[in-house]
Write a protein that holds these residues in place. Structure first.
Motif, short mmCIF file in Angstrom:
data_model
loop_
_atom_site.label_atom_id
_atom_site.label_comp_id
_atom_site.label_asym_id
_atom_site.label_seq_id
_atom_site.Cartn_x
_atom_site.Cartn_y
_atom_site.Cartn_z
N ASP A 43 0.81 -1.28 -0.06
CA ASP A 43 0.15 -0.04 -0.04
C ASP A 43 0.86 1.24 -0.07
N GLY A 98 -0.05 4.13 0.49
CA GLY A 98 -0.32 5.06 1.78
C GLY A 98 0.09 4.41 2.89
N LEU A 150 7.53 6.39 1.83
CA LEU A 150 6.59 7.37 2.32
C LEU A 150 7.13 8.21 3.25
N GLU A 195 6.43 11.50 5.64
CA GLU A 195 5.24 12.58 6.16
C GLU A 195 6.05 13.54 7.25
#
Length: 265
Positions: A136, A138, A239, A241
């Motif tokens: 995934d 995300g 990812l 953030e």
């Protein structure tokens, strides 16, 4: 990451020349951890989670599949926090992203690169698993696929820093797939970084790239030596953030797929 729970309200310092192996399938709680230059912490046999107020890595932390929560984290100059080559091993064709191998017939026996965030490189015949991505984007916590007889995939690291994450000069956070001299390379793994504030050197590295393939040969009694190059592994997943950055956030981020083995000359 929960199996049994061990609680340690204490500090750990791993000195130069010392390797500390942490247990897997546990939730570990520490006040602080410091890995000095030349020191090493390992947990490469399974998943684990770590909650710590402060962690400073000036040596090496080698993991398979881990979740690390900290208030403050520092990855020092030339230090490594990684899960390189600790993903799927191609022990079974049912593993996600499996890279197939043609080993017993035909002139061309080039093997397929395994997949993860990207597809693996192509080999001889067909290989559906190599051409299907998994995980995934995300919430990347999956491992990279392994190549039949070849490179292992990269593992998976999740980092959650509620205070300051510091990445010093030439530091590295990675989950790379392994290259292989004869057969296909492994696929990159997963890196997921969540930080309230980050301070990063421009030479810091965040990586989840696929390993390079190799080349091999066999002898055919009718046609002589046959040469072929196997594929590279697919790229992984990254990812990042961030809430805020102290100065520009410009580390070197790499998640490309591996290269096919060189041609014989």
């Amino acid at each position: 990451y929960t199996s049994t729970i061990a609680t340690y309200n204490r500090e750990i310092i791993v000195a130069n020349g010392v390797t500390l192996t942490l247990p897997h399938n546990q939730n570990l709680l520490y006040r602080s951890i410091k890995i000095e230059k030349g020191g090493k912490i390992r947990c490469i046999t399974g998943k684990f989670s770590l909650a710590v107020q402060r962690i400073e890595i000036f040596g090496e932390m080698e993991l398979k599949s881990a979740a690390i929560s900290a208030i403050n984290m520092t990855v020092g100059t030339n230090a490594k926090l990684h899960a390189d080559y600790h993903g799927y091993t191609a022990a079974s064709s049912t593993e996600p992203g499996y890279g197939c191998g043609q080993t017993s017939s035909g002139f061309n026996r080039a093997r397929w690169g395994p997949s993860h965030g990207g597809k693996g490189g192509t080999g001889q015949g067909s290989c559906a698993s190599s051409q299907k991505t998994h995980g995934d984007k995300g919430a990347p916590i999956t491992m990279g696929g392994g190549a039949s007889g070849g490179g292992k995939g990269g593992g998976a690291i999740f980092i959650n820093v509620t205070g300051l994450l510091t990445l010093q000069t030439n530091s590295r956070i990675s989950a790379n797939g392994a290259s292989h001299g004869s057969w296909a390379g492994g696929a990159g793994g997963s890196i997921w970084i969540r930080a309230t504030t980050v301070s990063s050197a421009s030479s810091a590295k965040i990586q989840a790239y696929g390993g390079n393939g190799g080349n091999a040969q066999h002898y055919d009694r009718y046609y002589g030596n046959k040469y072929y190059s196997s594929a590279g592994g697919g790229g992984g997943r990254i990812l990042v953030e961030l809430g805020a950055s102290i100065g520009p956030f410009s580390p070197l981020i790499s998640l490309n797929g591996g290269s096919k083995g060189r041609a014989y000359t």
